[in-house]
Scaffold this motif. Structure first.
Motif, mmCIF file in Angstrom:
data_model
loop_
_atom_site.group_PDB
_atom_site.id
_atom_site.type_symbol
_atom_site.label_atom_id
_atom_site.label_comp_id
_atom_site.label_asym_id
_atom_site.label_seq_id
_atom_site.Cartn_x
_atom_site.Cartn_y
_atom_site.Cartn_z
ATOM 1 N N LEU A 1 96.389 27.407 26.839
ATOM 2 C CA LEU A 1 96.000 28.406 25.856
ATOM 3 C C LEU A 1 96.379 29.787 26.369
ATOM 4 O O LEU A 1 96.240 30.072 27.559
ATOM 5 C CB LEU A 1 94.493 28.380 25.597
ATOM 6 C CG LEU A 1 93.914 27.173 24.875
ATOM 7 C CD1 LEU A 1 92.389 27.257 24.865
ATOM 8 C CD2 LEU A 1 94.444 27.082 23.449
ATOM 9 N N ALA B 1 90.061 27.467 19.806
ATOM 10 C CA ALA B 1 90.590 26.137 20.123
ATOM 11 C C ALA B 1 89.551 25.054 19.887
ATOM 12 O O ALA B 1 89.871 23.953 19.411
ATOM 13 C CB ALA B 1 91.074 26.099 21.572
ATOM 14 N N ALA C 1 89.336 23.157 26.560
ATOM 15 C CA ALA C 1 89.791 24.509 26.270
ATOM 16 C C ALA C 1 89.730 25.404 27.504
ATOM 17 O O ALA C 1 90.658 26.190 27.762
ATOM 18 C CB ALA C 1 88.963 25.105 25.136
#
Length: 400
Positions: free
Chosen positions: A309, A330, A341
């Motif tokens: 991410l 997310a 995440a």
């Protein structure tokens, strides 16, 4: 030399996988930091004491004790995709999108014009402000791209300014074709692969290209990436953001460290990523800001793809530097668990930058740590928008 012992940690995310837990979670933990590195990790009950004759050599000297009082500690966030060196503002575009106007890559040219008009000092001051913002929110490692100059001189100065604040600088001369080359695309691609690349390579580690409708074709993207690799740079790709395309397959074929966006993927793309070392870096701030569909992180993870991410902090499509916000998006919109995440925002980002010294809390790793004002990492998604960072250590030094 002073070492630091962070003890009474309620939940420690080490990212050193154990059993079925890729986050390597420890309860009631402690971390000893010395000389900028993690020296010891374990249960608080077993932590080195001030008078312990068996204190590890790395911790010789006085130990400063920080009582976490049950708070959670995670590795520093690794933001592997940002565009932080730019001039101007595009708030009006955001307002128009919220009123229903579709996102298009052409708005980049507005930022190019504003960036060209800005002085080095103006850009440097703004960049310093973004760095403070990143650190305050727990981001301890970040990448910065060029791409808002699109002349040899302007791309070189953006690369040089970015290199003042991070070793993770990416040459993105192939962001869009500037207006002055609108009818001479081949000449611009040749410029990017030649004089522009040679000017920027000394300041950069990576080469990137926006392989997308409205930006660069797969053949043009291959030319740029191949030229960058020949100059000793490693490859990254913007791909599959605005629709299906060849970005993912091109990234995998060239051994790129990461392909970023990955909004529109087919089964072939997912299979190619799963069989490769290329990380799928997802940028949910873009979907939040453009109202495009969110990437299907669950599908990628279940297929065996390594997912990161990142914020994609930029003035047009994702003007946020908050990695905790990326985690919340997310979890809420992309099918990730809170643990997945947080891993993607730390260890995943490290993988996307091909770094093995960050993204985890383990002996020998850089001591980049974030203490949360919360008992668990889940609170990053559970309490979206709330500033939960209680302390940040970068290379063992606590940041103000």
């Amino acid at each position: 030399m002073t070492a630091t012992l962070i003890t009474n940690i309620g939940e420690l995310t080490t990212n050193v996988a154990r059993d079925d837990d890729p986050c390597g979670t420890l309860q009631g933990a402690a971390v000893l930091v010395s000389r900028g590195r993690v020296a010891w990790v374990g249960l608080a009950a077993d932590a080195p004491r001030l008078t312990d004759a068996e204190t590890p050599p790395a911790a010789e000297g006085r130990i400063e004790v920080v009582d976490a009082a049950g708070r959670a500690v995670i590795p520093g966030f690794v933001d592997s995709h940002t565009h932080l060196v730019f001039g101007g503002d595009r708030a009006d575009e955001f307002e128009a999108r919220m009123a229903g106007q579709a996102y298009a890559a052409g708005g980049i040219r507005r930022t190019v014009a504003a960036t060209r008009a800005a002085s080095d000092d103006e850009l440097r001051r703004r960049l310093a402000g973004f760095v403070r913002e990143l650190h305050a929110q727990g981001t301890t490692t970040f990448e910065v791209k060029t791409g808002y100059g699109l002349t040899v001189a302007d791309e070189e100065r953006l690369a040089r300014l970015a290199a003042e604040v991070t070793p993770e600088v990416t040459f993105l001369g192939a962001h869009v074709v500037p207006p002055e080359f609108a009818d001479r695309r081949d000449e611009y691609v040749e410029l990017v692969c030649g004089d522009m690349l040679r000017a920027c390579a000394p300041h950069t580690r990576w080469v990137d290209v926006f392989c997308e409708t409205g930006a660069f074709t797969p053949d043009e993207a291959r030319r740029v990436l191949t030229a960058g690799i020949a100059h000793g740079l490693a490859a990254r790709v913007h791909g599959n953001q605005l629709g299906p395309g060849a970005g993912v397959r091109l990234a995998v074929a060239l051994g790129a460290a990461s392909v970023d966006h990955c909004t529109y993927l087919d089964d072939t793309d997912a299979a190619a990523l799963a069989a490769s070392d290329t990380v799928a870096t997802l940028l949910p701030g873009v979907e939040f800001s453009t109202r495009q569909p969110y990437p299907d992180a669950r599908r990628l993870i279940d297929a065996g793809v390594t997912v990161a991410l990142a914020s994609d902090c930029n003035p047009g499509s994702s003007f946020t530097s908050s990695m905790s916000f990326m985690i919340a998006l997310a979890v809420r919109e992309m099918g990730m668990t809170p643990a997945e995440a947080v891993w993607a925002a730390t260890a995943g980002g490290a993988r996307a930058l091909r770094r093995d010294d960050i993204g985890a809390i383990a002996p020998g790793r850089r001591a980049d740590l974030v203490m949360l004002d919360a008992p668990t990492r889940t609170h990053l998604a559970y309490r979206p928008g709330v500033p939960l960072v209680a302390g940040v250590w970068k290379d063992g030094a606590r940041l103000d």
